[in-house]
Design a protein around this motif. Sequence first.
Motif, PDB file in Angstrom:
ATOM      1  N   ARG A 148       0.852  -1.189   0.000  1.00 12.79           N
ATOM      2  CA  ARG A 148       0.000   0.000   0.000  1.00 12.79           C
ATOM      3  C   ARG A 148       0.887   1.237   0.000  1.00 12.79           C
ATOM      4  NH1 ARG A 148      -4.161   1.544   4.828  1.00 12.79           N
ATOM      5  NH2 ARG A 148      -2.224   1.745   6.009  1.00 12.79           N
ATOM      6  N   LEU A 170      -7.093   1.269   3.579  1.00 11.70           N
ATOM      7  CA  LEU A 170      -6.709   0.191   2.682  1.00 11.70           C
ATOM      8  C   LEU A 170      -7.800   0.020   1.625  1.00 11.70           C
ATOM      9  CD1 LEU A 170      -4.557  -2.108   2.302  1.00 11.70           C
ATOM     10  CD2 LEU A 170      -6.207  -3.604   3.442  1.00 11.70           C
ATOM     11  N   SER A 193     -10.270  -1.679  -1.225  1.00 14.30           N
ATOM     12  CA  SER A 193     -11.123  -2.858  -1.082  1.00 14.30           C
ATOM     13  C   SER A 193     -10.399  -4.121  -1.538  1.00 14.30           C
ATOM     14  CB  SER A 193     -12.393  -2.689  -1.912  1.00 14.30           C
ATOM     15  OG  SER A 193     -12.072  -2.723  -3.302  1.00 14.30           O
ATOM     16  N   ARG A 194     -10.938  -5.245  -1.091  1.00 10.10           N
ATOM     17  CA  ARG A 194     -10.412  -6.551  -1.486  1.00 10.10           C
ATOM     18  C   ARG A 194     -10.346  -6.665  -3.014  1.00 10.10           C
ATOM     19  NH1 ARG A 194     -11.330 -11.638   1.693  1.00 10.10           N
ATOM     20  NH2 ARG A 194     -12.171 -10.097   3.122  1.00 10.10           N
ATOM     21  N   TYR A 200       3.466  -5.180   4.230  1.00 11.75           N
ATOM     22  CA  TYR A 200       2.879  -4.032   4.923  1.00 11.75           C
ATOM     23  C   TYR A 200       3.676  -3.755   6.185  1.00 11.75           C
ATOM     24  CZ  TYR A 200       0.732  -7.034   8.508  1.00 11.75           C
ATOM     25  OH  TYR A 200       0.535  -7.900   9.547  1.00 11.75           O
ATOM     26  N   TYR A 248      -2.970  -1.023  11.128  1.00 12.48           N
ATOM     27  CA  TYR A 248      -3.918  -1.861  10.396  1.00 12.48           C
ATOM     28  C   TYR A 248      -4.926  -2.472  11.360  1.00 12.48           C
ATOM     29  CZ  TYR A 248      -1.413  -1.712   5.942  1.00 12.48           C
ATOM     30  OH  TYR A 248      -0.852  -1.305   4.767  1.00 12.48           O
ATOM     31  N   GLU A 294      -8.678  -5.242   7.968  1.00 11.11           N
ATOM     32  CA  GLU A 294      -7.674  -5.073   6.919  1.00 11.11           C
ATOM     33  C   GLU A 294      -6.691  -6.242   6.908  1.00 11.11           C
ATOM     34  OE1 GLU A 294      -7.292  -0.225   6.463  1.00 11.11           O
ATOM     35  OE2 GLU A 294      -6.370  -1.180   8.225  1.00 11.11           O
ATOM     36  N   THR A 327      -8.361  -9.195   5.377  1.00  8.17           N
ATOM     37  CA  THR A 327      -8.439  -9.050   3.925  1.00  8.17           C
ATOM     38  C   THR A 327      -7.145  -9.511   3.274  1.00  8.17           C
ATOM     39  OG1 THR A 327     -10.053  -7.240   3.946  1.00  8.17           O
ATOM     40  CG2 THR A 327      -8.593  -7.364   2.040  1.00  8.17           C
TER      41      THR A 327
END
Length: 402
Positions: free
Chosen positions: A123, A154, A156-157, A173, A184, A188, A191
């Motif tokens: 991310r 974050l 979306s999936r 991450y 997080y 998240e 996911t």
Amino acid sequence: MELPKTVLSRRGGEVPWSPIRKLTPLADEARRRGVEVLHLNIGQPDIRTPRPVLDAYRSFDADVLAYSPSLGIPPLRESIAAYYRRYGIDVAPRDVAVTVGGSEAIFFALSAVCDPGDEILVREPFYANYVAFAAMISAKVVPIPASIDDGFALPSRERIAACITPRTRALLYISPENPTGIVYDPAELETMRDLCRRYGLYLIADEVYREFIYDDHVAFRSVLDLDGMADHAILIDSVSKRFSSCGARIGSLTTRNRGIMELVDKFAQARLCPPTVGQLAADAAYRMDPSYFEPIRDEYRRRRDLVVEALGRIPGTLFHVPEGAFYLMTRLPVQDAEEFARFLLTDFTWKGRTVMLAPGQGFYSTPARGRDEVRIAYVLECGRLAEAMEVLGRGLEAYASR
């Protein structure tokens, strides 16, 4: 006869300059002019290094400063495993490899899971050196874009899944996060866990700021706590920030995946060993009572609140209040934050002082993103931090009136 010219590697050219240190020559020149430079650019804590750590260095009295085992001295590997067990994370010393700082742990993790041309999803904005480590093994960081406008949530999936290709090998991450201070949340993490299991990816977690969370409603969860991830999870850690011991250069990589650990052992043997005396100091640190962190956490919370209050008084800023670590990303009322950061070092002082910032664009890999943002590291004691924030505000006024 003309001799052939030597050439440099393309890979080396693809390694970016650090946004944290790239303006250092300008700061050095400002100091030569007699300007006091207040550093908000680098995560070097001014918290005193714990006495047991320093005592371990001072008490070393062996006749020979010898190599240690490649994966680290057994007492330190046991101490790190015991540290995780205090958090309810069941790992054994054999699951822990001691590295030369968290940086080598990241490099080893990427080297273990990636071949040239492979991809790692991160991310953005993200810790800038991830791009450098990937480039050094001819892999590629692929950004999962997040935005300051929605607090760096974050995506979306489905949006993350759309970034996955046949060359994707891992999600990486950091939580609490450098540079945003985001922690997080469980949804998240789940996911990312579900995506890694579905697509056969590794989940690499950089948890070096674990202790530094400032709000009671925010809970930390480790990658090694996620169900069904024994073969997928790789944990990166370090004593640098946790024990204000950046110069010790001791980190660790922890995984229950035996194949990963076998490769890490090979890498570790190739570089021989981590710093021997540094490991003794790190062992002393990990054996300290966990109550050590309580006043440190309170101090960083005060610093965070000071920065948030100061930025709130500056018109045109936008930021998400950090939940952890000791960084904050903020949008400034400028078009080019790097140009502004240069201006502060070359053309501005307030009462004999200026500030050094880390331009935000260096924490993104998507072109043009973060151009009006900077990362602030609140690692100065509150008095000095208040001075730095005043200088920043005055500098913005001067920059706008040019």
